[in-house]
Motif scaffolding. Structure first.
Motif, short mmCIF file in Angstrom:
data_model
loop_
_atom_site.label_atom_id
_atom_site.label_comp_id
_atom_site.label_asym_id
_atom_site.label_seq_id
_atom_site.Cartn_x
_atom_site.Cartn_y
_atom_site.Cartn_z
N SER A 1 -12.07 1.14 -1.84
CA SER A 1 -12.33 -0.15 -2.44
C SER A 1 -11.08 -0.84 -2.93
O SER A 1 -11.01 -2.06 -3.07
CB SER A 1 -13.33 0.00 -3.59
OG SER A 1 -12.80 0.86 -4.59
N GLU A 2 -10.03 -0.05 -3.22
CA GLU A 2 -8.80 -0.63 -3.77
C GLU A 2 -8.04 -1.47 -2.75
O GLU A 2 -7.23 -2.30 -3.11
CB GLU A 2 -7.89 0.47 -4.31
CG GLU A 2 -8.47 1.18 -5.52
CD GLU A 2 -7.46 2.17 -6.10
OE1 GLU A 2 -6.25 1.98 -5.85
OE2 GLU A 2 -7.88 3.08 -6.81
N VAL A 3 -8.30 -1.28 -1.45
CA VAL A 3 -7.57 -2.04 -0.47
C VAL A 3 -8.46 -2.98 0.33
O VAL A 3 -8.01 -3.63 1.26
CB VAL A 3 -6.82 -1.11 0.51
CG1 VAL A 3 -5.80 -0.28 -0.21
CG2 VAL A 3 -7.79 -0.21 1.28
N ASP B 1 1.59 9.87 7.32
CA ASP B 1 2.41 8.68 7.13
C ASP B 1 3.64 8.76 8.03
O ASP B 1 4.61 9.44 7.69
CB ASP B 1 2.80 8.59 5.64
CG ASP B 1 3.59 7.33 5.31
OD1 ASP B 1 4.01 6.62 6.23
OD2 ASP B 1 3.77 7.08 4.10
N LYS B 2 3.61 8.07 9.16
CA LYS B 2 4.72 8.11 10.10
C LYS B 2 5.94 7.39 9.54
O LYS B 2 7.08 7.77 9.84
CB LYS B 2 4.30 7.46 11.42
CG LYS B 2 5.24 7.73 12.58
CD LYS B 2 5.14 9.18 13.01
CE LYS B 2 5.94 9.47 14.25
NZ LYS B 2 5.89 10.91 14.62
N LEU C 1 0.84 -1.20 0.00
CA LEU C 1 0.00 0.00 0.00
C LEU C 1 0.87 1.25 0.00
O LEU C 1 1.81 1.37 0.79
CB LEU C 1 -0.90 0.00 1.24
CG LEU C 1 -1.81 1.23 1.44
CD1 LEU C 1 -2.87 1.29 0.35
CD2 LEU C 1 -2.46 1.16 2.82
N VAL C 2 0.57 2.18 -0.88
CA VAL C 2 1.26 3.48 -0.89
C VAL C 2 0.45 4.42 -0.02
O VAL C 2 -0.60 4.92 -0.42
CB VAL C 2 1.41 4.03 -2.32
CG1 VAL C 2 2.13 5.38 -2.30
CG2 VAL C 2 2.14 3.04 -3.21
#
Length: 207
Positions: free
Chosen positions: A202-204, A141-142, A95-96
């Motif tokens: 929905s992509e994940v 995004d840590k 996952l980006v």
């Protein structure tokens, strides 16, 4: 300047180890910075804030602060308090997160009012910010910020006014936060915050 036992402790605008930003005026000394990072510096872990930092670590950090600056925590008025949690996304290694943050992320059914580019990241990245009158919510995004190998999503709440700190945490000064009940209040408040976040992409979603 701040002196301890005749020795220079800190200059205006600088803190010990270059961490706390200290400003002086005729009435007060103002400290700005992360007590989590300060604790890590004192424990020789580096100035990071992505590892475990709970109630016992906080008590130790306050003791470090008291001993180093010789300032009674009972005289340290809280003007803002920030707390949060790291969510490690196991099973989503591909996952980006930066793309994920840009899509379908809601808090209290509102879209982020402004995603901002933060220069504290190791690479260009966005931080979702939901500003309110006396607090703000930040999601980012840590892993990007700290060059971590794992996927880590950071969710934070910052109380930006003393009256908000009092109403949520029943704490006016730093010593009040050493009462375990303030951490229970912090947990309950953050739990409500977390439950108000809606993530839909929905992509994940698993098949």
């Amino acid at each position: 300047h701040i002196y301890k036992d005749g020795d220079l402790v800190a200059k205006k605008g600088l803190g010990v180890n270059g961490h706390f930003r200290i400003t002086l005026d005729r009435r007060a000394i103002k400290f700005e910075g992360s007590i989590h990072k300060y604790w890590n510096i004192k424990k020789q872990n580096g100035g990071v804030n992505y590892n475990q930092f709970g109630y016992l670590e906080f008590l130790e950090a306050v003791e470090f602060f008291h001993n180093e600056y010789q300032i009674d925590p009972a005289y340290c008025r809280l003007t803002n308090v920030e707390y949060g949690m790291n969510v490690e996304l196991e099973g989503f290694e591909d996952l980006v997160l930066q793309d994920f943050l840009r899509r379908n992320f809601l808090y209290e059914r509102k879209s982020a009012k402004f995603p901002t580019v933060e220069d504290q990241f190791s690479k260009p990245g966005i931080m979702l910010v939901y500003p309110y009158t006396q607090h703000k919510i930040k999601i980012y995004d840590k892993s990007l910020q700290n060059n971590l190998d794992s996927q880590v999503l950071r969710i934070e709440k910052k109380l930006t006014k003393n009256e908000k700190v009092v109403s949520v945490l029943n704490s006016r000064v730093l010593s009040d936060l050493t009462d375990h009940s303030s951490f229970i209040s912090m947990y309950r408040d953050f739990k409500k915050t977390f439950e108000s976040i809606v993530i839909a992409d929905s992509e994940v979603l698993p098949e």
